[in-house]
Design a protein around this motif. Structure first.
Motif, PDB file in Angstrom:
ATOM      1  N   LYS A  24       3.923  -9.053   8.669  1.00  0.00           N
ATOM      2  CA  LYS A  24       4.404  -8.263   7.537  1.00  0.00           C
ATOM      3  C   LYS A  24       3.380  -8.255   6.402  1.00  0.00           C
ATOM      4  CE  LYS A  24       9.368  -8.616   8.317  1.00  0.00           C
ATOM      5  NZ  LYS A  24      10.658  -9.135   7.851  1.00  0.00           N
ATOM      6  N   GLU A  25       2.731  -9.401   6.170  1.00  0.00           N
ATOM      7  CA  GLU A  25       1.702  -9.470   5.130  1.00  0.00           C
ATOM      8  C   GLU A  25       0.506  -8.602   5.506  1.00  0.00           C
ATOM      9  OE1 GLU A  25       0.871 -13.637   4.588  1.00  0.00           O
ATOM     10  OE2 GLU A  25       2.793 -13.997   3.594  1.00  0.00           O
ATOM     11  N   LYS A  26       0.131  -8.626   6.785  1.00  0.00           N
ATOM     12  CA  LYS A  26      -0.981  -7.806   7.257  1.00  0.00           C
ATOM     13  C   LYS A  26      -0.643  -6.325   7.116  1.00  0.00           C
ATOM     14  CE  LYS A  26      -4.196  -7.714  11.116  1.00  0.00           C
ATOM     15  NZ  LYS A  26      -4.507  -8.246  12.441  1.00  0.00           N
ATOM     16  N   ASP A  27       0.597  -5.959   7.459  1.00  0.00           N
ATOM     17  CA  ASP A  27       1.057  -4.577   7.326  1.00  0.00           C
ATOM     18  C   ASP A  27       0.985  -4.132   5.867  1.00  0.00           C
ATOM     19  OD1 ASP A  27       2.286  -2.136   8.339  1.00  0.00           O
ATOM     20  OD2 ASP A  27       4.125  -2.823   7.364  1.00  0.00           O
ATOM     21  N   LEU A  28       1.431  -4.982   4.956  1.00  0.00           N
ATOM     22  CA  LEU A  28       1.386  -4.667   3.530  1.00  0.00           C
ATOM     23  C   LEU A  28      -0.064  -4.493   3.059  1.00  0.00           C
ATOM     24  CD1 LEU A  28       2.819  -4.308   0.808  1.00  0.00           C
ATOM     25  CD2 LEU A  28       2.738  -6.796   0.537  1.00  0.00           C
ATOM     26  N   ALA A  29      -0.946  -5.392   3.495  1.00  0.00           N
ATOM     27  CA  ALA A  29      -2.354  -5.303   3.105  1.00  0.00           C
ATOM     28  C   ALA A  29      -2.970  -3.996   3.600  1.00  0.00           C
ATOM     29  CB  ALA A  29      -3.130  -6.506   3.640  1.00  0.00           C
ATOM     30  N   LEU A  30      -2.636  -3.595   4.831  1.00  0.00           N
ATOM     31  CA  LEU A  30      -3.162  -2.338   5.364  1.00  0.00           C
ATOM     32  C   LEU A  30      -2.614  -1.144   4.600  1.00  0.00           C
ATOM     33  CD1 LEU A  30      -3.047  -3.118   9.186  1.00  0.00           C
ATOM     34  CD2 LEU A  30      -5.090  -2.845   7.768  1.00  0.00           C
ATOM     35  N   ASP A  31      -1.326  -1.195   4.252  1.00  0.00           N
ATOM     36  CA  ASP A  31      -0.748  -0.116   3.439  1.00  0.00           C
ATOM     37  C   ASP A  31      -1.454  -0.008   2.093  1.00  0.00           C
ATOM     38  OD1 ASP A  31       1.068   0.627   5.386  1.00  0.00           O
ATOM     39  OD2 ASP A  31       2.742  -0.493   4.500  1.00  0.00           O
ATOM     40  N   GLN A  32      -1.774  -1.148   1.496  1.00  0.00           N
ATOM     41  CA  GLN A  32      -2.480  -1.152   0.208  1.00  0.00           C
ATOM     42  C   GLN A  32      -3.890  -0.601   0.359  1.00  0.00           C
ATOM     43  OE1 GLN A  32      -2.030  -5.280  -0.877  1.00  0.00           O
ATOM     44  NE2 GLN A  32      -0.104  -4.914  -1.970  1.00  0.00           N
ATOM     45  N   GLU A  33      -4.536  -0.949   1.471  1.00  0.00           N
ATOM     46  CA  GLU A  33      -5.896  -0.437   1.709  1.00  0.00           C
ATOM     47  C   GLU A  33      -5.863   1.078   1.901  1.00  0.00           C
ATOM     48  OE1 GLU A  33      -9.650  -1.170   4.734  1.00  0.00           O
ATOM     49  OE2 GLU A  33      -8.028  -2.633   4.676  1.00  0.00           O
ATOM     50  N   ILE A  34      -4.882   1.572   2.629  1.00  0.00           N
ATOM     51  CA  ILE A  34      -4.733   3.018   2.817  1.00  0.00           C
ATOM     52  C   ILE A  34      -4.484   3.699   1.478  1.00  0.00           C
ATOM     53  CG2 ILE A  34      -3.211   4.805   3.772  1.00  0.00           C
ATOM     54  CD1 ILE A  34      -2.892   2.966   6.247  1.00  0.00           C
ATOM     55  N   ALA A  35      -3.611   3.126   0.664  1.00  0.00           N
ATOM     56  CA  ALA A  35      -3.325   3.692  -0.655  1.00  0.00           C
ATOM     57  C   ALA A  35      -4.589   3.733  -1.509  1.00  0.00           C
ATOM     58  CB  ALA A  35      -2.229   2.889  -1.357  1.00  0.00           C
ATOM     59  N   GLN A  36      -5.404   2.681  -1.433  1.00  0.00           N
ATOM     60  CA  GLN A  36      -6.655   2.636  -2.193  1.00  0.00           C
ATOM     61  C   GLN A  36      -7.595   3.753  -1.736  1.00  0.00           C
ATOM     62  OE1 GLN A  36      -7.714   0.776  -4.772  1.00  0.00           O
ATOM     63  NE2 GLN A  36      -9.722   1.741  -4.739  1.00  0.00           N
ATOM     64  N   LEU A  37      -7.735   3.923  -0.416  1.00  0.00           N
ATOM     65  CA  LEU A  37      -8.610   4.976   0.107  1.00  0.00           C
ATOM     66  C   LEU A  37      -8.102   6.364  -0.285  1.00  0.00           C
ATOM     67  CD1 LEU A  37      -9.338   3.439   3.611  1.00  0.00           C
ATOM     68  CD2 LEU A  37     -10.989   3.742   1.756  1.00  0.00           C
ATOM     69  N   GLY A  41      -9.771   9.568  -2.893  1.00  0.00           N
ATOM     70  CA  GLY A  41     -10.007  10.946  -2.486  1.00  0.00           C
ATOM     71  C   GLY A  41     -10.096  11.181  -0.995  1.00  0.00           C
ATOM     72  N   TYR A  42      -9.931  10.136  -0.191  1.00  0.00           N
ATOM     73  CA  TYR A  42      -9.945  10.323   1.256  1.00  0.00           C
ATOM     74  C   TYR A  42      -8.597  10.879   1.702  1.00  0.00           C
ATOM     75  CZ  TYR A  42     -14.110   7.383   1.310  1.00  0.00           C
ATOM     76  OH  TYR A  42     -15.361   6.874   1.095  1.00  0.00           O
ATOM     77  N   SER A  43      -8.603  11.673   2.758  1.00  0.00           N
ATOM     78  CA  SER A  43      -7.352  12.178   3.308  1.00  0.00           C
ATOM     79  C   SER A  43      -7.028  11.400   4.584  1.00  0.00           C
ATOM     80  CB  SER A  43      -7.461  13.666   3.630  1.00  0.00           C
ATOM     81  OG  SER A  43      -8.327  13.856   4.738  1.00  0.00           O
ATOM     82  N   LEU A  44      -5.765  11.370   4.939  1.00  0.00           N
ATOM     83  CA  LEU A  44      -5.375  10.676   6.164  1.00  0.00           C
ATOM     84  C   LEU A  44      -6.054  11.293   7.380  1.00  0.00           C
ATOM     85  CD1 LEU A  44      -1.568   9.920   5.687  1.00  0.00           C
ATOM     86  CD2 LEU A  44      -3.475   8.320   5.664  1.00  0.00           C
ATOM     87  N   GLU A  45      -6.183  12.612   7.381  1.00  0.00           N
ATOM     88  CA  GLU A  45      -6.833  13.286   8.504  1.00  0.00           C
ATOM     89  C   GLU A  45      -8.290  12.836   8.628  1.00  0.00           C
ATOM     90  OE1 GLU A  45      -5.180  15.049   6.038  1.00  0.00           O
ATOM     91  OE2 GLU A  45      -3.348  15.296   7.197  1.00  0.00           O
ATOM     92  N   GLU A  46      -8.959  12.706   7.477  1.00  0.00           N
ATOM     93  CA  GLU A  46     -10.348  12.277   7.489  1.00  0.00           C
ATOM     94  C   GLU A  46     -10.464  10.840   7.993  1.00  0.00           C
ATOM     95  OE1 GLU A  46     -14.160  12.138   4.415  1.00  0.00           O
ATOM     96  OE2 GLU A  46     -12.145  12.284   3.593  1.00  0.00           O
TER      97      GLU A  46
END
Length: 92
Positions: A24-37, A41-46
């Motif tokens: 769960k902590e790893k999932d949260l960290a990845l969500d935060q990293e995605i939000a940061q990206l 200005g990065y898009s999910l598709e990119e």
């Protein structure tokens, strides 16, 4: 069967709870990293395209390493000895 006998490799409930917490902590960290990206200005598709290209690159690199290994066996040399012949760096 008892709940304990259904657990993989006899893992204790405490161990499983710890692993769940870690995931769960790893999932949260990845969500935060995605939000940061995304905020940069990065898009999910990119991002998905980059991930796809990295997977493709790694597959091609693995195939090349396998071929170098087989060639090294045929020639009776190490893979490292083949690198200069094909203008490869050891970091490749």
């Amino acid at each position: 069967p008892s709940p304990r006998s259904c657990q993989p490799n006899g893992a204790s409930e405490e161990t499983l709870q710890y692993e769940i917490k870690e995931l769960k902590e790893k999932d949260l960290a990845l969500d935060q990293e995605i939000a940061q990206l995304l905020s940069e200005g990065y898009s999910l598709e990119e991002l998905e395209k980059h991930i796809s290209l990295l997977h493709e690159y790694n597959d091609i690199k693995d195939a090349g390493q396998m071929l170098l290994g087989k060639l090294a066996v045929i020639r009776g040399v190490t893979t490292k000895q083949l690198y200069p012949e094909y203008d490869l760096e050891l970091s490749d």
